[in-house]
Design an enzyme around this catalytic site. Sequence first.
Site, mmCIF file in Angstrom:
data_model
loop_
_atom_site.group_PDB
_atom_site.id
_atom_site.type_symbol
_atom_site.label_atom_id
_atom_site.label_comp_id
_atom_site.label_asym_id
_atom_site.label_seq_id
_atom_site.Cartn_x
_atom_site.Cartn_y
_atom_site.Cartn_z
ATOM 1 N N ASP A 1 0.866 -1.174 0.000
ATOM 2 C CA ASP A 1 0.000 0.000 0.000
ATOM 3 C C ASP A 1 0.915 1.240 0.000
ATOM 4 O OD1 ASP A 1 -2.143 1.713 0.061
ATOM 5 O OD2 ASP A 1 -3.177 0.686 1.675
HETATM 6 C C1 NOJ Z 1 -3.998 3.966 0.333
HETATM 7 C C2 NOJ Z 1 -5.178 3.068 0.455
HETATM 8 O O1 NOJ Z 1 -5.105 2.330 1.648
HETATM 9 C C3 NOJ Z 1 -5.347 2.108 -0.703
HETATM 10 O O2 NOJ Z 1 -6.602 1.500 -0.581
HETATM 11 C C4 NOJ Z 1 -5.211 2.811 -2.017
HETATM 12 O O3 NOJ Z 1 -5.390 1.893 -3.064
HETATM 13 C C5 NOJ Z 1 -3.858 3.475 -2.078
HETATM 14 N N1 NOJ Z 1 -3.753 4.455 -1.003
HETATM 15 C C6 NOJ Z 1 -3.605 4.146 -3.417
HETATM 16 O O4 NOJ Z 1 -4.345 5.294 -3.538
#
Ligand code: NOJ
Length: 766
Positions: free
Chosen positions: A286
């Site tokens: 993530d």
């Molecule tokens: C953080 C989030 O937890 C995740 O769900 C998302 O896909 C990413 N950022 C990218 O934006």
Amino acid sequence: MKNRHIKWGLAALLPLLFSCGGSRSEMDRFIDELMGKMTLEEKLGQLNLPVTGTIVTGQAQSSDVAERIRKGEVGGLFNLKGVDQILEVQKIAVEESRLGIPLLVGMDVIHGYETVFPIPLGLSCSWDMAAVEESAAIAAREAGADGINWTFSPMVDIARDPRWGRVSEGAGEDPYLGAEIAKAMVRGYQGPDNSLSGNDHILACVKHFALYGAAEGGLDYNTVDMSRIRMYNDYFPPYKAAVEAGAGSVMASFNDIDGVPATANKWLLDDVLRQEWGFNGFVVTDYTGISEMIVHGIGDLQEVSRRALDAGIDMDMVSEGLLGTVKKSIDEGKLSVKAVDQACRRILEAKYKLGLFDNPYKYCDPEAAAKFVYCPEHRAAARRIASESFVLLKNEPFRGGKILPLSKKGTVAVIGPLANTHTNMPGTWSVAARLEEAPTLLEGLQEVAPDVRFTYARGSNLTEDPAYEQRATMFGRDLHRDPRSAQALREEALRVARGADVVIAALGEASEMSGESSSRSDISIPAVQRELLEALLATGKPVVLVLFNGRPLTLGWEQEHVSAILDVWFGGSEAALAIGDVLFGDVNPSGKLTMTFPKNVGQIPLYYARKTTGRTLPEGHWFEKFRTNYLDVDNDPVYPFGYGLSYTDFTYGETTLSAAEMPWDGSVEATVRVTNTGDRDGKETVQLYIRDVVGSVTRPVKELKGFRKIFLKAGESQDVTFTITRDMLAFYGSDLQKAAEPGAFEVVIGPDSRRGTKAGFELLGR
Ligand code: NOJ
């Protein structure tokens, strides 16, 4: 790589062979040859996923992306929107980098692209797998034409704590339903056979692996501590189902598990995901998942990057830890080149399967984008699907008759901070939405019922605390505060209400009060809105509460005092029209809740598939000394899982079984007769729950094991039959092996998790 276009031309035939179960080694050979030409730095570049573009979904930002693509330091990009811009960067990668390897281009296409569908929690309440798949397929077709080849969806985290804002992004509390939805989403994004053919299917990314939904206290990104038996039985099934459905990528979650952040958790990413489940796609972190492990306290950037790669991470979102430190770790003998090769291969395989080596511009198709993105057909589908997601929570007689559906005449006052806003309609995580074009509720109602005279007043702001609203704003949506005092706003609303035949109170959360980094410790309707509602009810006019929310709210007071409540979540770009369709009866509501609505925050976690204790209370009972209960509130929810009303009534007959015993390799059929006893046609989701009465380990009081959404004309009956097989009775025991155990089982078929008719059978031993 001068002849690469010739090679890509040949590569065009290969996915065909691959999908026919033919020679996987053709892809391997292609990648072998390519990797043979790559330097270590270029391989590490493939593992690097910087962020660029105007969409902001995290704190750190990357810079100089174009130059870094030229240098071969970038394997993919995300948050860039627009086919022209994407074409430009793809061209840099293909024409100006040494090896010309095309980019993965990702985006959070979570519940639609420009055409937005209901937030996932709302969508799950449709219990309509065809609709779920269709919504994902439409999202893929729009995003795929517009340059995106990879979506960070589906989010399949089981969530049982509504304080967590991200419950809005998932399918609720139940592993079985969650798994069904996970599969439908993957099919929708990648195509029914995972063909990724044409540009109308894109790569899915299952997230957040794993257990993110169990963050302590509902606090975002928080620690998770859970027994393995619970992981396997309650939290893993949707991820596993998505992997088995062929999802091409998985995103590691932020939280730790057993003391090790998921991003460096080898047991999770290797033993479970790859060895046990056979996942053969790639794993991405993530956003800054690697560098955040420094803050978790398990090492410096070099060490956490080493641990991440060693654990099974293939791509590094934003941290730049793999790109920046892995060479040093190799030089120091702390990592082998093999680990880099393996991750690089997985990224290249994904690009290969997407067909990017054959045509790097496959997903940049301005003509298709102009034709499909936000086209009338897609918007019509969004309107239809949104109306399936709304849940009628209450519709009791008010002065002799039910308020809903409304008649399309007279004067209707539409009141509330959510009554006349464009930007709040699509909901959180709709980063590509045309916010200003989403009709407001007022506009939507006017279109659906042109003969009604609509009047409007804002009535209140969302909260009395502008700083709170500011904190809730993740994607920069303007909440349009009205500078007038609460009293002035309320008085105006009461004047408008008194002049109407019916009042629609559009209240609840702003769209960004749920979603990422939007945990709430108080999940009621904000006080100033509740006061407005009380005042509206005191006028004596019929009041319909149209509730906007990204999570279950504590609605005990509303359930007691308001005659008609329709939960509309955040229904997407066409939400307002869909709400009109349901309020005015063109569509009979059929949504059912996929998360329990607690009475107060103290009851959390409250979910239907609970365990008994040695001192458990029967459902519907309250306080007895030395029992599992609170002094100040009973154990019942305001609305249980599976609950939702209709404008018609359904009655359930007895549940009958085809046999009292199920042979080890046999099955039993459970049947119930459902009758539409009301005077309208309608849809009903018939739910099958099973309880394993005695087991080697304690088992939940009931578990959803099947459901069927049926349509019944007024007066019509239908027998609904579920075939129960042994695998539906299996669970993970203390040895973490999945098996059914002979013995007694209870079966309940009903309209929600608390009602229904019961039968029982015995599973015989081998
Ligand atoms: C953080 C989030 O937890 C995740 O769900 C998302 O896909 C990413 N950022 C990218 O934006």
